[in-house]
Design an enzyme around this catalytic site. Sequence first.
Site: not given
Length: 721
Positions: A76-77
């Site tokens: 996700e990051d």
Amino acid sequence: MMRQYELVETVKKYDPSADEQAINRAYVFSMQAHGAQKRASGDPYFSHPVEVAGILTRYRLDGASIVTALLHDTVEDTHATLPEIEKLFGAEIAKLVDGVTKLSQLEITGSESRQAENFRKLLLAMSEDLRVLLVKLADRLHNMRTLDHIADREKRKRIASETLEIYSPLAERIGMRELQDELEDLAFGHINPDARTSIMKRLEFLRTAGQSLVPRIIESLSGTLKDAGLKANVSGREKSPYSIWRKMQRKDVEFEQLSDIIAFRIQLGTIEDCYRALGAIHSAWRVSPGRFKDYISLPKPNGYRSIHTAVIGPDGHRIEIQIRTSEMHNLAENGLAAHWSYKQKAANGKGEADTPQYRWLRELLDIMEQAEGPDEFLEHTKLEMFRDQVFCFTPRGDLIALPHGATPVDFAYAVHSEVGDRCTGVKVNGRMVPLQTGLVNGDQVEVLTSKTQKPSPDWLRFVATGKARARIRRFIRIQHRHEYLELGRGILDKAFRQEHRRLTKKAIARAVETFQVQDEDDLFIRIGEGRLSGPEIVNKLFPARADDSEPGKARNPAARGKKGNGAASTETGISIRGLIPGMAVHYARCCHPLPGERIVGIVTTGKGVTVHTVDCDTLQRFNSMPSHWLDLSWDVEGTAEESHIARIKVFLTNEPGTLGDLSTIIGKNGGNITNLRFANRSIDFFEIHLDVQVDDVRHLTEIIAALRASPIITSVDRARG
Ligand code: MN
């Protein structure tokens, strides 16, 4: 933060077979991927996945879960990708990380329906592998522990309420009691700090007052059990501020003695010992009636097992006692995680698919398929998750678990949708009873059916389960559709005949095209519902005639609903679903219905629709007139801007300043007092009736609970009638 070697050692200690290499590689991979990223607290971002992994070691989760925790935010990051993770850590880990990532993407919530849709995805993702949920819950716990660092107050509140609405019920349902308590307490502190502080203060007071009491009671209980030849571990557990708050909101409870805040817990070796301990305690002290529950022979749906009882114990104090084995205790605190700990898995070999927690998940997915839209689904799940359960039996002895307040109709739908649809009557414990009778634990329920029976809208008044509501509503929708269709066809036919024209197939096809509706049926339904009028269609199809007719007769814009979904507006501009367009609407003055409450409409000729709360006494007068009933619900979108008047009844002590305190509490909670009347006045108390302007029923509940938490107030209730 746990160091790399500490983490590996901790896992190895309880799971010697864990893949040490994988944990080490995941640790390094995550650290490099997150690089210089920082948390809101200023800590390196990488500390977060490590803390999450640390939380999971508390539950002795397997190596794969720990690796997943370390990697859970990388896709996700960071620049890391799923294929990369699959290559480095294998397919199992990649699937778990993918699941957690999907859940994380759901967190930005907007409207209720967005939230509901997210919740649906969440259920689907976790039904694949429940370890996804365990990692997600640990993730949420760490985020809640560090929520203070987020500067934006609204954002903090939003995250905290999401925690209360979704994550804490999920933790409860899979039996992770300890984690649930911590999540709730953290969220409570952000959402309603004043209420939490006042409960903490009162707890502190009761604690000081009862300081010597708790050890004395423990000693006395231990002595009694020892005399009975039992080896037991007795402890006292304080209830959490949030659970006390919820109880105060739910029912009229005073919170004044120690028994309200402490539950005593007895742990023993075997089930047999539990019942012997129960016998010893019941013969030593007087039983306080109504509190005995045997969740050992009838476990809760989340797998919880314990015997609950209450006695007038040592020194005449009423105490609550929970009796269980150490194994049940572990399950009660750690729930599903206990199943997943490496030991259990190795020992019983069977998967988690048989656990009650899994069965619950499957039922939820079932409801989801029945529900019309995400709103309806969310309404059910939220309701169901918060309720206590009753357990009933079919004549064959099958157990059916239902939420508290469920009726024979709910029971019928729980057995099978068809049984529900065709239910005509019911025998409880061998006797015929009305369909709206509340079921209680242990009832044996026999449903009588008939092939010609159909679900009645009236049932919506009393059913308690999402499944029943969804089925009945669906039936009504289909039936309404049919009625509107016939009505619309009649109206259009008449409009044509008035103009001396015939309603031919060709004319209908032209109308469908001109008004850009889906098809013939859709056209008739729109006319039937009043969203299109007959003359309007005739005039549009044969423009020459339009000049001849009176404008007022030709068009009737007022008859058209404002929204396409059949929502219509009431006198105050609030949207309610299920109304007949164009019909006047009033709120009943007997019950003052509020948005968020369950409501029904009563149609009276010449007066229009009167909206009542489903529990309003006035409704009894209409019991025998099912055709007057209208199934209504609040249109959740866009009701926020309006306020409503609620009437409450307050008893408060007659002391200087109490009235000021009362209005301060209401004001602080966003309520506005519009009217105040002294109903009763004596030397030591006042009875006051207040009209308070609130947003919805939830807002009112908050105000009532805040009032109940205040020491100057003896009791608070909704005034009805
Ligand atoms: Mn995270």
